[in-house]
Design an enzyme around this catalytic site. Sequence first.
Site, PDB file in Angstrom:
ATOM      1  N   HIS A 100       6.131   5.069   9.964  1.00  0.00           N
ATOM      2  CA  HIS A 100       7.389   4.302   9.836  1.00  0.00           C
ATOM      3  C   HIS A 100       7.637   4.788   8.259  1.00  0.00           C
ATOM      4  O   HIS A 100       8.715   4.022   7.702  1.00  0.00           O
ATOM      5  CB  HIS A 100       7.436   2.927  10.038  1.00  0.00           C
ATOM      6  CG  HIS A 100       7.826   2.580  11.397  1.00  0.00           C
ATOM      7  ND1 HIS A 100       7.014   1.655  12.038  1.00  0.00           N
ATOM      8  CD2 HIS A 100       8.908   2.653  12.081  1.00  0.00           C
ATOM      9  CE1 HIS A 100       7.319   1.697  13.545  1.00  0.00           C
ATOM     10  NE2 HIS A 100       8.517   2.295  13.397  1.00  0.00           N
ATOM     11  N   ASP A 166      10.280  -8.057   7.527  1.00  0.00           N
ATOM     12  CA  ASP A 166      11.286  -8.431   8.442  1.00  0.00           C
ATOM     13  C   ASP A 166      11.085  -7.610   9.843  1.00  0.00           C
ATOM     14  O   ASP A 166      11.337  -8.219  10.879  1.00  0.00           O
ATOM     15  CB  ASP A 166      12.491  -7.663   7.794  1.00  0.00           C
ATOM     16  CG  ASP A 166      13.112  -8.601   6.702  1.00  0.00           C
ATOM     17  OD1 ASP A 166      12.629  -9.628   6.478  1.00  0.00           O
ATOM     18  OD2 ASP A 166      13.776  -8.032   5.898  1.00  0.00           O
ATOM     19  N   GLU A 281      16.759 -14.498   1.994  1.00  0.00           N
ATOM     20  CA  GLU A 281      17.142 -13.093   1.679  1.00  0.00           C
ATOM     21  C   GLU A 281      18.633 -13.068   1.398  1.00  0.00           C
ATOM     22  O   GLU A 281      19.266 -14.344   1.451  1.00  0.00           O
ATOM     23  CB  GLU A 281      16.783 -12.239   3.103  1.00  0.00           C
ATOM     24  CG  GLU A 281      15.321 -11.792   3.114  1.00  0.00           C
ATOM     25  CD  GLU A 281      15.157 -10.641   3.821  1.00  0.00           C
ATOM     26  OE1 GLU A 281      15.909  -9.812   4.284  1.00  0.00           O
ATOM     27  OE2 GLU A 281      13.864 -10.277   4.013  1.00  0.00           O
TER      28      GLU A 281
HETATM   29  P1  FAD Z   1       2.837   4.648   7.921  1.00  0.00           P
HETATM   30  O1  FAD Z   1       4.120   5.127   7.600  1.00  0.00           O
HETATM   31  O2  FAD Z   1       1.883   5.342   9.150  1.00  0.00           O
HETATM   32  O3  FAD Z   1       1.843   5.086   6.433  1.00  0.00           O
HETATM   33  C1  FAD Z   1       2.259   4.734   5.140  1.00  0.00           C
HETATM   34  C2  FAD Z   1       1.303   4.943   4.336  1.00  0.00           C
HETATM   35  O4  FAD Z   1       0.152   4.285   4.412  1.00  0.00           O
HETATM   36  C3  FAD Z   1       0.763   6.534   4.244  1.00  0.00           C
HETATM   37  O5  FAD Z   1       0.510   6.995   3.251  1.00  0.00           O
HETATM   38  C4  FAD Z   1      -0.480   6.143   5.182  1.00  0.00           C
HETATM   39  O6  FAD Z   1      -1.325   7.288   4.862  1.00  0.00           O
HETATM   40  C5  FAD Z   1      -0.963   5.055   4.494  1.00  0.00           C
HETATM   41  N1  FAD Z   1      -1.713   4.150   5.675  1.00  0.00           N
HETATM   42  C6  FAD Z   1      -1.457   3.828   6.999  1.00  0.00           C
HETATM   43  N2  FAD Z   1      -2.288   3.262   7.428  1.00  0.00           N
HETATM   44  C7  FAD Z   1      -3.184   2.921   6.541  1.00  0.00           C
HETATM   45  C8  FAD Z   1      -4.473   2.612   6.398  1.00  0.00           C
HETATM   46  N3  FAD Z   1      -4.881   1.718   7.630  1.00  0.00           N
HETATM   47  N4  FAD Z   1      -5.263   2.069   5.387  1.00  0.00           N
HETATM   48  C9  FAD Z   1      -4.824   2.924   4.435  1.00  0.00           C
HETATM   49  N5  FAD Z   1      -3.576   3.692   4.244  1.00  0.00           N
HETATM   50  C10 FAD Z   1      -3.002   3.777   5.198  1.00  0.00           C
HETATM   51  N6  FAD Z   1       8.355  -2.921   4.616  1.00  0.00           N
HETATM   52  C11 FAD Z   1       8.493  -4.171   4.070  1.00  0.00           C
HETATM   53  O7  FAD Z   1       7.629  -4.640   2.969  1.00  0.00           O
HETATM   54  N7  FAD Z   1       9.273  -5.094   4.607  1.00  0.00           N
HETATM   55  C12 FAD Z   1       9.925  -4.938   5.646  1.00  0.00           C
HETATM   56  O8  FAD Z   1      10.632  -5.803   5.951  1.00  0.00           O
HETATM   57  C13 FAD Z   1       9.968  -3.547   6.043  1.00  0.00           C
HETATM   58  N8  FAD Z   1      11.030  -3.331   7.346  1.00  0.00           N
HETATM   59  C14 FAD Z   1      11.047  -2.031   7.869  1.00  0.00           C
HETATM   60  C15 FAD Z   1      11.698  -1.707   8.809  1.00  0.00           C
HETATM   61  C16 FAD Z   1      11.598  -0.519   9.539  1.00  0.00           C
HETATM   62  C17 FAD Z   1      12.573  -0.432  10.792  1.00  0.00           C
HETATM   63  C18 FAD Z   1      10.854   0.597   9.065  1.00  0.00           C
HETATM   64  C19 FAD Z   1      10.942   1.914   9.704  1.00  0.00           C
HETATM   65  C20 FAD Z   1       9.986   0.220   7.790  1.00  0.00           C
HETATM   66  C21 FAD Z   1      10.095  -0.920   7.085  1.00  0.00           C
HETATM   67  N9  FAD Z   1       9.369  -1.394   6.197  1.00  0.00           N
HETATM   68  C22 FAD Z   1       9.105  -2.715   5.740  1.00  0.00           C
HETATM   69  C23 FAD Z   1       8.452  -0.208   5.496  1.00  0.00           C
HETATM   70  C24 FAD Z   1       6.884  -0.294   6.022  1.00  0.00           C
HETATM   71  O9  FAD Z   1       6.160  -1.292   5.328  1.00  0.00           O
HETATM   72  C25 FAD Z   1       6.251   1.033   5.628  1.00  0.00           C
HETATM   73  O10 FAD Z   1       7.084   2.022   6.333  1.00  0.00           O
HETATM   74  C26 FAD Z   1       4.908   1.034   5.876  1.00  0.00           C
HETATM   75  O11 FAD Z   1       4.319   2.234   5.357  1.00  0.00           O
HETATM   76  C27 FAD Z   1       4.442   0.515   6.987  1.00  0.00           C
HETATM   77  O12 FAD Z   1       4.515   1.437   8.243  1.00  0.00           O
HETATM   78  P2  FAD Z   1       3.347   2.259   9.050  1.00  0.00           P
HETATM   79  O13 FAD Z   1       2.427   1.068   9.596  1.00  0.00           O
HETATM   80  O14 FAD Z   1       4.037   2.951  10.212  1.00  0.00           O
HETATM   81  O15 FAD Z   1       2.796   3.211   7.974  1.00  0.00           O
END
Ligand code: FAD
Length: 548
Positions: A100, A166, A281
């Site tokens: 994400h 969120d 918010e």
């Molecule tokens: P990824 O995108 O897969 O990874 C993100 C980063 O973290 C990368 O560098 C990855 O290598 C690293 N990573 C992933 N998993 C691990 C792990 N287990 N250990 C160590 N490193 C790791 N953020 C907020 O704070 N508040 C919100 O309300 C919010 N809303 C969102 C809504 C949407 C629709 C989207 C797309 C994103 C939103 N985000 C929000 C952002 C979100 O927190 C980040 O995108 C975050 O990276 C989580 O996504 P992911 O789990 O898919 O991680």
Amino acid sequence: VTLVVPPTLAASPPPTASSTSSVVIDDIIRGLADTTAGRIRTDADATSRASTDFGTNVTVDAARPAAVFYPSCAADIAALLRASSASVSPFPVSARGCGHSTRGQATAPGGVVIDMPSLGRHATNSSARLAVSVDGRYIDAGGEQLWVDVRHATLAHGLTPRSWTDYLHLTVGGTLSNAGISGQAFRHGPQISNVLELDVVTGTGEMMTCSKSKEADLFDAVLGGLGQFGIITRARIPLVPAPAKARWVRLLYTGAADLTGDQERLIDERGALAGLMDYVEGSVLTDVQGLIGSWRSQPPSSSFYSEADAARIAALAKEAGGVLYCLDGAVYYGGASDTTATDVDKGVEVMLRELRYARGLAFVQDVSYVQFLDRVSTGERRLRDEGLWEVPHPWLSLFLPRSRILDFAAGVFHGVLRRRDGAAVKGGGPVLVYPMNRGKWDGATSAVLPTVGDGQEEEEVFYTVGILRSAVADGDLRRMEEQNAEVARFCEAAGIPCTQYLPYYATPEEWAARHFGPGRWDRFLRRKRKYDPMAILSRGQRIFSYPL
Ligand code: FAD
């Protein structure tokens, strides 16, 4: 030091995949035991999926990993990281939660992407990946678990975490690597302030358990650490008795000063309105936002507004020069919480009397606690139905000091985002604006907050601004990226210090100077040398390359 977002926000491509992919794969296979090597895929299907993300701004070929790894347990991850460390040229490894991210942060060009959900799918005891301790009031959640599943598991016991994002279809490890923020953060801090213990596999393949009282430096480094110091395979998250319902209040404003003044009164723990709201918010509604402008915060019924309300709001927006502001607040009650419906009636009455919204434009709904937490999914479903979900997302999220939020509003909400030079931007998206209390953030973690003056002064309240747009028409992406760069130029010219949340910079020098600033960069680098000395982890963030 004035910390600003880089003008080159969109300009440079992601780091390119190495041409030595086959050497990398040979290294991996040599370094792993047979059973673990069986968990690797190198086919185009797997590697393509692992080289794009929610932003879809990443050029797939440039970001393509040599392989995708499907672990069944933390020890598999440790074996992979040890194989990289032992290799003559250590290959990049990135954990991928749901992908994400919006700018390739979870990619590992030329290296190996770890498919984190595989931990849950292949675990020998999958229920152990979401284990609630009712007596201990915590949940042990696998780093790959989605917050929506944490919610299911904890509510089954009448318990809940206090701090959410969120959107709940994000992984625990992914949000803890950033901060995890939402409207509860003003009171309870971000998700990284709500963790008791972590299991982490470091860049050298060591499996460690850490907390504030054990390996505290690693614990602090990993929280908000952008995946640089270790891979989170388990997080222990504290729980509280769960409410059953939320009273959701939406107020409309014609000016930023009234909105932010009210938000600050609501989050002030010593003020007259302290404790009234569990969630605060806010957002900006502009006349150029279009359909997807409001997708993110929808009640389960189709809208907060009747047709007559919508007409009044449109008239008010015109009068206000095309920009309105909106405060979303919620009070939780019932269920296992101590708050009753009568308490809420009284609190909301005080709030509606005291706050300075446009009179007649207050909307109140009762929804279940689950519906409230899930409010972004309602919008997601609608966008998916319209084919508007899987489009490029050139998101820009910033933290700003409280003292400059009105300057920012004047220049960006009323200026940059509404300018229609040349072809207008057709897509759009929510623009969030809400304050948080710095005291709820732990300065020992890796998260970076804004400073003012010479970079030393820290205001107690700071704002998050999320310009969360979707590019739906030809040319939207380019125009939105240009606007993002213009926001950066505006801040630089106006001397508004801001820090990116979910940060993105193209080079280590920019990270050091623009994001961290001297003292924090030194600490980040020291921790990198200690926990990932070969710079193996999360190269998609572009902070470090090998050798350090
Ligand atoms: P990824 O995108 O897969 O990874 C993100 C980063 O973290 C990368 O560098 C990855 O290598 C690293 N990573 C992933 N998993 C691990 C792990 N287990 N250990 C160590 N490193 C790791 N953020 C907020 O704070 N508040 C919100 O309300 C919010 N809303 C969102 C809504 C949407 C629709 C989207 C797309 C994103 C939103 N985000 C929000 C952002 C979100 O927190 C980040 O995108 C975050 O990276 C989580 O996504 P992911 O789990 O898919 O991680």
